[in-house]
Write a protein that holds these residues in place. Structure first.
Motif, PDB file in Angstrom:
ATOM      1  N   LEU A   1       0.840  -1.213   0.000  1.00 36.85           N
ATOM      2  CA  LEU A   1       0.000   0.000   0.000  1.00 36.85           C
ATOM      3  C   LEU A   1       0.867   1.252   0.000  1.00 36.85           C
ATOM      4  N   ILE A   2       1.912   1.245   0.801  1.00 33.39           N
ATOM      5  CA  ILE A   2       2.804   2.405   0.867  1.00 33.39           C
ATOM      6  C   ILE A   2       3.504   2.611  -0.468  1.00 33.39           C
TER       7      ILE A   2
ATOM      8  N   GLU B   1      -5.975  -2.597  11.060  1.00 37.18           N
ATOM      9  CA  GLU B   1      -6.396  -1.214  11.308  1.00 37.18           C
ATOM     10  C   GLU B   1      -5.444  -0.240  10.621  1.00 37.18           C
ATOM     11  N   GLN B   2      -4.135  -0.537  10.665  1.00 37.17           N
ATOM     12  CA  GLN B   2      -3.161   0.299   9.972  1.00 37.17           C
ATOM     13  C   GLN B   2      -3.416   0.258   8.465  1.00 37.17           C
TER      14      GLN B   2
ATOM     15  N   LEU C   1      -7.781   4.391   3.601  1.00 37.29           N
ATOM     16  CA  LEU C   1      -8.632   5.570   3.754  1.00 37.29           C
ATOM     17  C   LEU C   1      -7.883   6.830   3.353  1.00 37.29           C
ATOM     18  N   ASN C   2      -6.628   6.947   3.783  1.00 37.69           N
ATOM     19  CA  ASN C   2      -5.838   8.119   3.405  1.00 37.69           C
ATOM     20  C   ASN C   2      -5.571   8.155   1.904  1.00 37.69           C
ATOM     21  N   ALA C   3      -5.348   7.001   1.295  1.00 35.04           N
ATOM     22  CA  ALA C   3      -5.141   6.956  -0.156  1.00 35.04           C
ATOM     23  C   ALA C   3      -6.407   7.394  -0.889  1.00 35.04           C
ATOM     24  N   MET C   4      -7.569   6.972  -0.394  1.00 39.14           N
ATOM     25  CA  MET C   4      -8.830   7.374  -1.032  1.00 39.14           C
ATOM     26  C   MET C   4      -9.071   8.867  -0.855  1.00 39.14           C
ATOM     27  N   LYS C   5      -8.765   9.400   0.317  1.00 44.56           N
ATOM     28  CA  LYS C   5      -8.920  10.840   0.546  1.00 44.56           C
ATOM     29  C   LYS C   5      -8.000  11.633  -0.376  1.00 44.56           C
ATOM     30  N   LEU C   6      -6.764  11.155  -0.525  1.00 46.44           N
ATOM     31  CA  LEU C   6      -5.817  11.831  -1.409  1.00 46.44           C
ATOM     32  C   LEU C   6      -6.297  11.778  -2.852  1.00 46.44           C
ATOM     33  N   ARG C   7      -6.795  10.613  -3.283  1.00 52.00           N
ATOM     34  CA  ARG C   7      -7.317  10.487  -4.645  1.00 52.00           C
ATOM     35  C   ARG C   7      -8.497  11.436  -4.863  1.00 52.00           C
ATOM     36  N   ASP C   8      -9.400  11.503  -3.895  1.00 55.30           N
ATOM     37  CA  ASP C   8     -10.541  12.407  -4.009  1.00 55.30           C
ATOM     38  C   ASP C   8     -10.093  13.859  -4.033  1.00 55.30           C
ATOM     39  N   ARG C   9      -9.095  14.175  -3.221  1.00 54.02           N
ATOM     40  CA  ARG C   9      -8.577  15.549  -3.199  1.00 54.02           C
ATOM     41  C   ARG C   9      -7.987  15.921  -4.560  1.00 54.02           C
ATOM     42  N   TRP C  10      -7.218  14.989  -5.149  1.00 52.63           N
ATOM     43  CA  TRP C  10      -6.648  15.245  -6.475  1.00 52.63           C
ATOM     44  C   TRP C  10      -7.756  15.354  -7.529  1.00 52.63           C
ATOM     45  N   ALA C  11      -8.753  14.489  -7.451  1.00 56.40           N
ATOM     46  CA  ALA C  11      -9.847  14.543  -8.423  1.00 56.40           C
ATOM     47  C   ALA C  11     -10.607  15.860  -8.300  1.00 56.40           C
TER      48      ALA C  11
END
Length: 160
Positions: free
Chosen positions: A36-37, A113-114, A120-130
């Protein structure tokens, strides 16, 4: 030999097998974190498939354990409740097996959980970029043929 002794000895062996499977699942969860990283989507997919296979094996072990316990009418007993019965029958190792299972389960929960936080952070970043890339409003045109940046809803004006 008492039937309960035979069954609990087999259950103890299954607990060790299940703990080993949980350890393998934990290793996969840690490998998934690395994938993931690195945003290595092929490795994420491969590890996820391996995790599903491992979870299926754990389910099968659990089913075998419950079937064994069902033969002595102890399927509703927890490992903690089985501990005194096993000790009375001279079967040692339930306390250790229970402790190891709890430790692996706790470690696996923390790793998952990690992984969930990373996803979740990757999805937030993708949404932010979109939103950033899609938020640039290209000028549209009004009914009178003039450029109108306020009425624009994206890259193409529907009224043009």
């Amino acid at each position: 030999m008492d039937v309960r002794s035979v069954v609990l000895t087999e259950v103890l062996a299954l607990l060790k097998e299940e703990e080993d499977a949980l350890s393998g699942l934990l290793d996969l969860a840690i490998d998934e974190q690395s994938a993931l990283i690195d945003s290595d989507f092929d490795r994420i997919s491969s590890v996820s498939n391996q995790m599903l296979e491992s979870a299926s094996k754990i389910d099968a072990i659990e089913a075998r354990r419950l079937n064994l316990l069902r033969t002595v009418h102890a399927e509703s007993m927890t490992l903690e409740e089985l501990l005194p019965l096993a000790e009375d029958l001279g079967i040692n190792g339930f306390a250790l097996a229970r402790g190891q299972m709890l430790a692996r389960a706790r470690e696996l929960k923390e790793a998952q959980e990690q992984n969930a936080r990373l996803l979740l952070n990757a999805m937030k970043l993708r949404d932010r970029w979109a939103n950033l890339l899609g938020g640039f409003a290209a000028p549209g045109y009004s009914n009178k043929g003039r450029r109108n940046t306020n009425a624009s809803r994206g890259t193409v004006s529907r009224s043009a």
